[in-house]
Design a protein around this motif. Structure first.
Motif, short mmCIF file in Angstrom:
data_model
loop_
_atom_site.label_atom_id
_atom_site.label_comp_id
_atom_site.label_asym_id
_atom_site.label_seq_id
_atom_site.Cartn_x
_atom_site.Cartn_y
_atom_site.Cartn_z
N TYR A 214 -74.65 71.95 -131.42
CA TYR A 214 -75.77 71.49 -130.59
C TYR A 214 -75.28 70.79 -129.33
O TYR A 214 -75.95 70.81 -128.29
N SER A 215 -74.07 70.22 -129.39
CA SER A 215 -73.53 69.49 -128.23
C SER A 215 -72.78 70.41 -127.27
O SER A 215 -72.40 69.97 -126.17
N HIS A 216 -72.53 71.66 -127.69
CA HIS A 216 -71.80 72.63 -126.85
C HIS A 216 -70.38 72.18 -126.52
O HIS A 216 -69.82 72.60 -125.50
N THR A 217 -69.78 71.34 -127.36
CA THR A 217 -68.43 70.86 -127.06
C THR A 217 -67.34 71.63 -127.81
O THR A 217 -66.17 71.55 -127.44
N ALA A 218 -67.70 72.36 -128.87
CA ALA A 218 -66.70 73.15 -129.59
C ALA A 218 -66.17 74.26 -128.71
O ALA A 218 -66.89 74.80 -127.86
N TRP A 220 -65.68 77.24 -129.28
CA TRP A 220 -66.34 78.52 -129.51
C TRP A 220 -67.81 78.54 -129.11
O TRP A 220 -68.47 79.58 -129.21
N ALA A 221 -68.36 77.41 -128.69
CA ALA A 221 -69.80 77.31 -128.47
C ALA A 221 -70.26 78.17 -127.29
O ALA A 221 -69.70 78.10 -126.20
N SER A 222 -71.30 78.97 -127.51
CA SER A 222 -71.84 79.83 -126.46
C SER A 222 -72.59 78.98 -125.44
O SER A 222 -73.08 77.89 -125.76
N PRO A 223 -72.72 79.47 -124.20
CA PRO A 223 -73.41 78.69 -123.17
C PRO A 223 -74.89 78.46 -123.46
O PRO A 223 -75.44 77.44 -123.05
N ASP A 224 -75.53 79.41 -124.15
CA ASP A 224 -76.99 79.29 -124.31
C ASP A 224 -77.40 78.31 -125.41
O ASP A 224 -77.98 77.27 -125.15
N ARG A 225 -77.04 78.63 -126.66
CA ARG A 225 -77.47 77.78 -127.78
C ARG A 225 -76.31 77.12 -128.51
O ARG A 225 -76.51 76.40 -129.48
N HIS A 227 -73.91 78.70 -130.17
CA HIS A 227 -73.51 79.39 -131.40
C HIS A 227 -72.09 79.94 -131.29
O HIS A 227 -71.55 80.14 -130.21
N CYS A 228 -71.49 80.21 -132.45
CA CYS A 228 -70.14 80.77 -132.49
C CYS A 228 -70.20 82.27 -132.18
O CYS A 228 -71.28 82.86 -132.16
N PRO A 229 -69.06 82.92 -131.95
CA PRO A 229 -69.08 84.30 -131.44
C PRO A 229 -69.28 85.39 -132.48
O PRO A 229 -69.57 86.52 -132.11
N GLU A 230 -69.11 85.10 -133.77
CA GLU A 230 -69.13 86.17 -134.76
C GLU A 230 -70.12 85.89 -135.89
O GLU A 230 -70.46 84.75 -136.19
N GLY A 363 -62.96 80.20 -134.13
CA GLY A 363 -64.05 81.07 -134.51
C GLY A 363 -63.91 82.52 -134.09
O GLY A 363 -64.91 83.24 -134.01
N THR A 364 -62.69 82.99 -133.85
CA THR A 364 -62.48 84.34 -133.34
C THR A 364 -62.41 85.36 -134.46
O THR A 364 -62.18 85.03 -135.63
N PHE A 365 -62.55 86.62 -134.10
CA PHE A 365 -62.36 87.73 -135.03
C PHE A 365 -61.00 87.63 -135.69
O PHE A 365 -60.87 87.80 -136.91
N GLU A 366 -59.97 87.35 -134.89
CA GLU A 366 -58.60 87.27 -135.41
C GLU A 366 -58.47 86.19 -136.47
O GLU A 366 -57.72 86.36 -137.44
N TYR A 367 -59.18 85.09 -136.30
CA TYR A 367 -59.15 84.04 -137.33
C TYR A 367 -59.70 84.57 -138.65
O TYR A 367 -59.07 84.45 -139.70
N TYR A 368 -60.90 85.13 -138.61
CA TYR A 368 -61.55 85.56 -139.85
C TYR A 368 -60.72 86.59 -140.61
O TYR A 368 -60.57 86.51 -141.83
#
Length: 394
Positions: A214-218, A220-225, A227-230, A363-368
């Motif tokens: 919610y703070s957009h500080t991570a 991986w945080a998307s600009p809009d809401r 959220h993470c990328p995957e 939060g990347t694909f490579e991580y998962y």
């Protein structure tokens, strides 16, 4: 020599195949119990307040209610007694100051045992978790943080970990607390609003990202809401199980019931359509189907089968053309053919469950896809028990 060896191999295969019991739910449960999984202790024999154990106990409870075999009930009692003392104090492995939703998943076990025994210790232990929720950090909109150390982050996982307990506690002890019911519904609607993949997104599925900041500080945080990328399958699996389980508990007269059911009705067809057309199961990273290093993952698949079959059975999910049940059955058949392995001691091994998934990193694909798989991982085995219970109800 070749012919006898071939015959010997064939006979060995047949003997293993016919050893499979009629109920995969029973086989999964009995195998977990024989290995001492979900017994309230960690691998070093110390008490652990573990969401995996809570998940297994949820399945054992249903199996006990179905079969009347008291072995399953006694196992739940034994495990819970290892983490709650005679005064209702939860083992020191539980750290309330961490404000982690994960251990709260054992709370439904405490509530169940209180309903069965009326022993005060179980109510006292449940009160401790309810007290944690009173102080749980929240986003500006009111979403519980997943843990204190995950600043302003809501994860799909946390809905399953915290809100089934929250709802059952409210039903059992504060059934007219409309503020609590509204808060529970809000946990579902906020995570849905902030993680729903929007049309036009790359690799659109119409499903939910693992979590949001919610703070957009991570990082991986998307600009809009934020959220993470995957979209990670098990996080979505936890959320789907929470959706179908909460509707058993939530009062139908409260407006939140329709809000939660509408989320389920919206997501279920998208989940059906996200399954791989050939195998019928789902990719680990659902936003990257077919990408190199991606694979079909078993815990998420089992969670999805449980949720879809239970949702249709209880009328929570409409399925006029039967396509949702058909998809769940196809997935289940792949599951038992590929991820259930018979052992010579009569137990089964459960394959292809990823060890963990976290938003603590990038939060990347490579991580998962880089997280290892674990044989007999309880998160997946317990989900298979639940899926099997629903499949066998068909």
């Amino acid at each position: 020599m070749l012919l006898p060896l071939l015959l010997s191999s064939l006979l060995a295969h047949i003997s293993v195949a016919v050893a499979r019991p009629q109920s995969y739910a029973v086989w999964a449960a009995d195998s977990a119990i024989k290995r001492g999984q979900g017994n309230g202790l960690d691998s070093s024999g110390k008490p652990t307040v573990s969401y995996e154990h809570g998940e297994l106990q949820w399945g054992l409870r249903q199996l006990y209610e179905k079969t009347g075999n008291k072995t399953y009930y006694d196992y739940i009692v034994s495990a819970a007694n290892r983490i709650v003392d005679v005064n209702g104090v939860i083992a020191s492995a539980y750290k309330p100051a961490d404000y982690s939703l994960d251990p709260v998943r054992t709370g439904p076990t405490f509530l169940y045992l209180y309903s069965q025994t009326k022993q005060a210790k179980w109510k006292t232990a449940a009160d401790a978790f309810r007290g944690q929720l009173n102080g749980q950090p929240r986003t500006g909109e009111g979403q519980f943080w997943h843990k204190l150390r995950y600043y302003n982050q809501g994860w799909l996982d946390g809905i399953y970990m915290g809100d089934i307990f929250y709802a059952q506690y409210t039903k059992d002890f504060q059934s007219t607390n409309t503020t609590a019911w509204s808060d529970i519904a809000s946990q579902f609607t906020l995570i849905y609003k902030n993680t729903l993949q929007k049309p036009g997104s790359a690799n659109y599925t119409g499903l939910l990202y693992h979590g949001y900041d919610y703070s957009h500080t991570a990082v991986w945080a998307s600009p809009d809401r934020g959220h993470c990328p995957e979209i990670w399958d098990r996080a979505l699996g936890w959320f789907f199980m929470a959706l179908v389980d909460i509707l058993d508990i939530f009062p139908k007269t409260h407006s939140g019931y329709a809000s939660i059911q509408n989320i389920l009705k919206d997501l279920a067809p998208h989940l059906r359509d996200a399954a791989d057309p050939q195998t019928g199961v789902w990719w680990l990273v659902m936003t990257q189907p077919g990408r190199a290093k991606n694979y079909f993952e078993s815990s998420g698949a089992a969670m999805f089968v449980y949720s879809l079959l239970k949702g249709v059975r209880l009328g929570y999910i409409p399925d006029a053309d039967g396509s949702i049940v058909k998809a769940a059955k196809k997935a289940y058949q792949y599951i038992v053919a590929n991820w259930v392995i018979a052992n010579s001691d009569g137990t089964m091994n459960w394959m292809n469950t990823v060890e963990v998934g976290s938003l603590s990193g990038n939060g990347t694909f490579e991580y998962y896809v880089g997280v290892p798989l674990v044989v007999n991982d309880l998160k997946g085995l317990a989900a298979f028990l639940l899926a099997s219970l629903e499949y066998e109800r068909l």
